[in-house]
Design an enzyme around this catalytic site. Structure first.
Site, PDB file in Angstrom:
ATOM      1  N   ASP A  87      39.237  36.052  51.372  1.00 46.14           N
ATOM      2  CA  ASP A  87      38.656  35.273  50.280  1.00 46.14           C
ATOM      3  C   ASP A  87      39.672  34.318  49.663  1.00 46.14           C
ATOM      4  OD1 ASP A  87      36.186  36.413  50.616  1.00 46.14           O
ATOM      5  OD2 ASP A  87      36.423  37.894  49.020  1.00 46.14           O
ATOM      6  N   GLY A  88      40.939  34.741  49.599  1.00 50.22           N
ATOM      7  CA  GLY A  88      41.982  33.875  49.044  1.00 50.22           C
ATOM      8  C   GLY A  88      42.130  32.592  49.830  1.00 50.22           C
ATOM      9  N   ASP A  95      44.888  40.956  25.514  1.00 44.12           N
ATOM     10  CA  ASP A  95      45.849  40.515  26.526  1.00 44.12           C
ATOM     11  C   ASP A  95      45.404  39.231  27.212  1.00 44.12           C
ATOM     12  OD1 ASP A  95      47.364  42.692  25.950  1.00 44.12           O
ATOM     13  OD2 ASP A  95      47.269  43.611  27.937  1.00 44.12           O
ATOM     14  N   LEU A 123      35.313  41.899  37.392  1.00 42.87           N
ATOM     15  CA  LEU A 123      34.742  43.213  37.700  1.00 42.87           C
ATOM     16  C   LEU A 123      35.760  44.306  37.403  1.00 42.87           C
ATOM     17  CD1 LEU A 123      32.307  44.774  38.911  1.00 42.87           C
ATOM     18  CD2 LEU A 123      33.398  44.515  41.145  1.00 42.87           C
ATOM     19  N   GLN A 135      45.733  31.382  41.726  1.00 42.74           N
ATOM     20  CA  GLN A 135      46.499  30.565  42.674  1.00 42.74           C
ATOM     21  C   GLN A 135      47.157  29.356  42.025  1.00 42.74           C
ATOM     22  OE1 GLN A 135      43.762  29.651  45.873  1.00 42.74           O
ATOM     23  NE2 GLN A 135      43.918  31.689  46.766  1.00 42.74           N
TER      24      GLN A 135
END
EC number: 2.7.1.23
Length: 292
Positions: free
Chosen positions: A73-74, A177, A192, A247
């Site tokens: 997926d990246g 955060d 998720l 990314q």
């Protein structure tokens, strides 16, 4: 036989020998079928092919009508952020881990690709997010995201303060955060893990998920996809970051604020006719099988 695609680009960022072999086999298979094929320039140098046609990602976007991404997926996220600016369809062969976006199994890739190339496919237009960082009413930095835009501190486990405005209306303030702003595509990713819901990919919505908020009342919020989100920060905040799909990282300086909205560009993701989104969820997330 009618050709639904005339020019095909093969792209990816292979890190393993098996992925490189898949590039070579796929190239030869497509050439044998009579397609004009371009291999991404950076990959071609690693392959054992004789005088292949090569192109940059931008050139593939301009020249080809289909891009086949080999990897996880990246890889597809990286590729699609560039190719989404062009009128090109994208399909992925999974050589990574989960493969929510690269849904073709490498074991039956040629069977499924044959279906797609013969016109047995459907298109999903997945919307992207534009993110713009402003300083004194001028855009200082910008990017796009397919999965999510994440506000977070430079230092790990450092609480930050910010306000969220939706369509210029104050929505909430938060000490946490950070904040995940996700598309339906990204709802099976980082959000998720942070406790956000899974959103069916055809829904036109944007998801806001707090990251470790300092109050029990903070909950994920689902809003319309045509909403404009603005993030404001106190003057004491320093070293904040905006990450796009984990990314691209944009620094947020003092007196800057952030706008996030649905992009005018889409990821034109295609699937074989047999693709079933809920079947993908069941297999990737190890959900329970049918009782009957």
């Amino acid at each position: 036989m009618k050709q639904y695609f005339n020019c095909i680009g093969i792209v990816g960022r292979p890190r393993h020998s098996t992925a490189l072999i898949t590039h070579e086999i796929l190239y030869k298979w497509l050439i044998k079928k009579g397609y004009q094929v371009f291999i991404e320039y950076n990959i071609s140098k690693k392959l054992n092919l004789k005088n292949p046609k090569t192109a940059t990602l931008i050139e593939i976007g301009r020249l080809c009508d289909l891009a086949i991404v080999i990897g996880g997926d990246g890889n597809l996220l990286f590729t699609a952020r560039i190719l989404s600016y062009f009128n090109i369809k994208i399909i992925g062969i999974n050589c990574g881990n989960l493969g929510f976006l690269t849904d073709l199994n490498p074991d039956n890739k040629f069977k499924k690709l044959s279906e797609v190339l013969s016109g047995k496919y459907f298109v999903e237009n997945r919307f992207l997010l534009d993110v713009m960082i402003y300083k004194k009413e001028q855009v200082s930095k910008s990017s796009i995201a397919i999965n999510e835009v994440v506000l977070h501190p430079k230092n790990v486990a450092h609480m930050i303060e910010f306000e969220v405005y939706i369509n210029d209306n104050f929505a909430f303030s938060q000490r946490s955060d950070g904040l995940i702003i996700s598309t339906p595509t990204g709802s099976t990713g980082y959000s998720l893990s942070a406790g956000g819901p899974i959103i069916e990919t055809s829904l036109e919505s944007i998801l806001l998920v707090p990251m470790f908020p300092h109050t029990l009342s903070a909950r994920p919020l689902l809003i319309r996809s045509d909403s404009v989100i603005r993030l404001r920060f106190s003057d004491i905040e320093t070293d904040l970051k905006i990450s796009c799909d984990s990314q691209i990282v944009l620094p947020v300086k003092k007196k800057e604020y952030v706008f996030i909205r649905r992009s005018n560009y889409y990821l034109n993701l295609i699937h074989p006719k047999s693709y079933n989104y809920f079947e993908t969820l069941t297999s990737k997330l190890n959900w329970s099988k049918k009782f009957f």
